[in-house]
Design an enzyme around this catalytic site. Sequence first.
Site, short mmCIF file in Angstrom:
data_model
loop_
_atom_site.label_atom_id
_atom_site.label_comp_id
_atom_site.label_asym_id
_atom_site.label_seq_id
_atom_site.Cartn_x
_atom_site.Cartn_y
_atom_site.Cartn_z
N ASP A 217 -3.98 0.43 0.87
CA ASP A 217 -4.40 -0.40 -0.27
C ASP A 217 -5.03 0.60 -1.24
O ASP A 217 -4.69 1.79 -1.19
CB ASP A 217 -5.39 -1.49 0.19
CG ASP A 217 -5.64 -2.55 -0.88
OD1 ASP A 217 -4.79 -3.43 -1.08
OD2 ASP A 217 -6.70 -2.50 -1.56
N LYS B 79 -7.81 -7.30 6.94
CA LYS B 79 -8.04 -6.28 5.90
C LYS B 79 -9.17 -5.40 6.38
O LYS B 79 -10.03 -5.85 7.13
CB LYS B 79 -8.44 -6.94 4.58
CG LYS B 79 -8.26 -6.06 3.38
CD LYS B 79 -6.85 -6.20 2.83
CE LYS B 79 -6.54 -5.20 1.74
NZ LYS B 79 -5.26 -5.53 1.10
P1 NDP Z 1 -4.07 2.67 -5.87
O1 NDP Z 1 -5.23 3.30 -5.24
O2 NDP Z 1 -2.76 3.33 -5.80
O3 NDP Z 1 -4.36 2.36 -7.40
C1 NDP Z 1 -5.38 1.48 -7.77
C2 NDP Z 1 -5.54 1.48 -9.28
O4 NDP Z 1 -6.56 0.57 -9.66
C3 NDP Z 1 -5.97 2.80 -9.78
O5 NDP Z 1 -5.57 2.93 -11.10
C4 NDP Z 1 -7.48 2.60 -9.63
O6 NDP Z 1 -8.28 3.53 -10.18
C5 NDP Z 1 -7.68 1.27 -10.21
N1 NDP Z 1 -8.94 0.68 -9.74
C6 NDP Z 1 -9.34 0.44 -8.48
N2 NDP Z 1 -10.55 -0.12 -8.44
C7 NDP Z 1 -10.96 -0.21 -9.70
C8 NDP Z 1 -12.12 -0.70 -10.31
N3 NDP Z 1 -13.14 -1.23 -9.58
N4 NDP Z 1 -12.18 -0.66 -11.66
C9 NDP Z 1 -11.16 -0.17 -12.40
N5 NDP Z 1 -10.02 0.32 -11.87
C10 NDP Z 1 -9.93 0.30 -10.54
O7 NDP Z 1 -3.99 1.20 -5.27
P2 NDP Z 1 -2.77 0.19 -5.24
O8 NDP Z 1 -1.88 0.40 -6.40
O9 NDP Z 1 -2.22 0.23 -3.88
O10 NDP Z 1 -3.54 -1.19 -5.41
C11 NDP Z 1 -3.70 -1.86 -6.67
C12 NDP Z 1 -3.90 -3.34 -6.45
O11 NDP Z 1 -2.76 -3.88 -5.78
C13 NDP Z 1 -5.09 -3.71 -5.56
O12 NDP Z 1 -5.61 -4.95 -6.00
C14 NDP Z 1 -4.46 -3.89 -4.18
O13 NDP Z 1 -5.23 -4.72 -3.36
C15 NDP Z 1 -3.16 -4.55 -4.60
N6 NDP Z 1 -2.07 -4.50 -3.63
C16 NDP Z 1 -1.64 -3.31 -3.09
C17 NDP Z 1 -0.59 -3.30 -2.21
C18 NDP Z 1 -0.06 -2.05 -1.62
O14 NDP Z 1 0.87 -2.14 -0.83
N7 NDP Z 1 -0.57 -0.88 -1.97
C19 NDP Z 1 0.07 -4.54 -1.80
C20 NDP Z 1 -0.39 -5.72 -2.48
C21 NDP Z 1 -1.43 -5.66 -3.35
P3 NDP Z 1 -9.39 4.17 -9.18
O15 NDP Z 1 -9.23 3.59 -7.80
O16 NDP Z 1 -8.99 5.59 -9.18
O17 NDP Z 1 -10.67 3.79 -9.75
O1 2IT Z 2 -2.73 -6.39 -0.23
C1 2IT Z 2 -1.73 -6.11 0.44
O2 2IT Z 2 -0.87 -6.94 0.72
C2 2IT Z 2 -1.58 -4.73 0.91
N1 2IT Z 2 -2.41 -3.89 0.58
C3 2IT Z 2 -0.45 -4.35 1.81
C4 2IT Z 2 -0.78 -4.64 3.24
C5 2IT Z 2 0.22 -4.18 4.26
O3 2IT Z 2 -0.08 -4.40 5.44
O4 2IT Z 2 1.25 -3.61 3.93
#
Ligand code: NDP
Ligand code: 2IT
Length: 446
Positions: free
Chosen positions: A166, A126
Site C-alpha cells: 500500500d 490491513k
Molecule cells: P504510493 O506510496 O505508491 O503513492 C502514494 C501517493 O500518495 C504518493 O504520491 C504519496 O506521497 C501520496 N500521499 C500519501 N499520503 C499522503 C498524505 N498524507 N498527504 C499527501 N499525499 C500523500 O501508494 P499507492 O499508489 O500504492 O497508494 C495510493 C492510494 O491508493 C492509497 O489510498 C492506497 O490505499 C490506495 N490503494 C493502493 C493499492 C495498491 O495496490 N497499491 C490498491 C488499492 C488502493 P508520499 O507518500 O510520498 O507523501
Molecule cells: O487497498 C488495497 O486494496 C491494497 N492496498 C491492495 C491490497 C492487496 O492485498 O493487494
Amino acid sequence: MSDYTKKIITHVKAKNPSEPEFHQAVEEVVESLDLVLERHPEYRSAKILERMVEPERVVLFRVPWVDDQGEIQINRGFRIQMNSAIGPYKGGLRFHASVTLGILKFLAFEQVFKNALTTLPMGGGKGGSDFDPKGKSENEIMRFCQSFMTELYRHIGPNVDVPAGDIGVGGREIGFLFGQYKRLTRDFSGVLTGKGLNWGGSLIRPEATGFGVTYFAEEMLKSKGQSLAGKIVAVSGFGNVAWGAAKKVTELGGKVVTLSGPDGFIYDKDGIKGEKIDYMLQMRASGNDRVKDYADKFKTEFFAGKRPWSVKVDVALPCATQNELDENDAKELVKNGCTCVAEGANMPTTIAGFKVFTEAGILYAPGKASNAGGVATSGLEMSQNSMRLPWSAEEVDHRLHEIMRNIHQTCVDTAAKYGTPGNYVNGANIAGFLKVADSMLDQGLV
Ligand code: NDP
Ligand code: 2IT
C-alpha cells in the site's frame, strides 16, 4: 438514517475514540445498509453489523531497528484482521508517518467489502507502521522490514492472512519482508503478494490498481454511451496507483493532465505520456516526496500547496490518499464540467464531497469498487502460487478486466434492485455486505 444505524454509529464512535477515519468509513457504509436491513431483519437479529465493526483480531507490536548512525529507533507495527468470513485475511501494509490504529481500521473495514466485490475468496485485513520511508537509506528500509516481519510472521500465512503493498510499500519492501518470513519459517509460500516476478509474483500486479480504476471509469462512461477516448483526466498522487492509471488512460485515448504530491500539483497541458509516465517511477523511487521535480524536468506548470481539482477536466481519478477531495473541491469539479469520478485511492473523497457528486447526478464510484483491481490481481497471484504455474500478462490483464466489468455490473444491478439506480456507493456497500453477511450467518456465531 434509521434509529438502528444511528445507534451503531454512536456505538462505534464511543468505543473507538480518536479514530475519525474509521468512524467515517463505517458511516459511509451503514448509510447504505438501511435499505437492506429493512428488507432482511435476520441480519439485525444476528447482529451482523455489530460484529462487522469489531475486528476479529488486532495485533499491535514494537518494531525496534537501528538507523545508519547506529541510533536505536522504535516504531509501532499493526495488523488488523478484520473479517475472515469469505477467505483468509487479505490487504496491504502501509508505511507512512501518518499511520495510526484508526487509519488502519478504516482501511481494513473498507477492504472487507472490496474483497467481497472481487468475486475471489479473500477476507479483509490491513496493516502497517508509522515508519516514515522518506529519506531512509535502502539498508535502513531493509532492517526495518526485517524487524517488522520478525513479529508479524507468527500472525500470517498463505491460508491465514496474506499482506501486500500500500502507500510506502512496493516491490522492494515486499522482497525484504518475504526474505525474512522465509528465514524465520523455512517456508517458501504465497504468504505475500506483490512479489518479484522471479520468485512468485504475478505479471500486471504493479499496474493492476491503476488499470482497474481506469477500466471501471470506462465502464461507467460506457453506461452513458461515452468512453475515455478524447477525455481530459485529472489524476492525483504520483505513486503506484497514479502511475498505472496514467498508463491505461493514455492507452485508451484519454489525456492525463495532472499529478500531485504533498508539495502541490503539476499541470501538463500536453498530457502525461511516454517517458513522462516512466519518470513517475523514478520520482517515487527517489524517496524525495516531490512532484515539482516533474515540472522542473518537463517545463510544465506547478502549483505549490494546491490540489488538482480546480483544473477543467472531464474525468477525475483521485489516486493519492484519504480525504484529499473535500466539498469545495467537489463543487469546483462539478462547476468545471467533470462528469465522472472514480476513486483509485481508499476514501479520498469526504462524505460532504461525495454528497455534492450525488446531488449533481454525476458518475461517482467509491474506491472499494473502483480500486479493487489491485487486490483482485493479488488474488490472482495467490491462485498462480497455489497452482505453481504463472499466467501470461494477457491472461492476467484479461481476468482483471473481466473482474472490473463484473464489479461494475454488480454495483449497477444492486443499486437498482434496492431502489437507487446509478448510486455506485449503495451498490458497492450493499453487494459487499450481502456476501459477507450471508457467509457469517452460514458459519454460526463467529
Ligand atoms: P504510493 O506510496 O505508491 O503513492 C502514494 C501517493 O500518495 C504518493 O504520491 C504519496 O506521497 C501520496 N500521499 C500519501 N499520503 C499522503 C498524505 N498524507 N498527504 C499527501 N499525499 C500523500 O501508494 P499507492 O499508489 O500504492 O497508494 C495510493 C492510494 O491508493 C492509497 O489510498 C492506497 O490505499 C490506495 N490503494 C493502493 C493499492 C495498491 O495496490 N497499491 C490498491 C488499492 C488502493 P508520499 O507518500 O510520498 O507523501
Ligand atoms: O487497498 C488495497 O486494496 C491494497 N492496498 C491492495 C491490497 C492487496 O492485498 O493487494
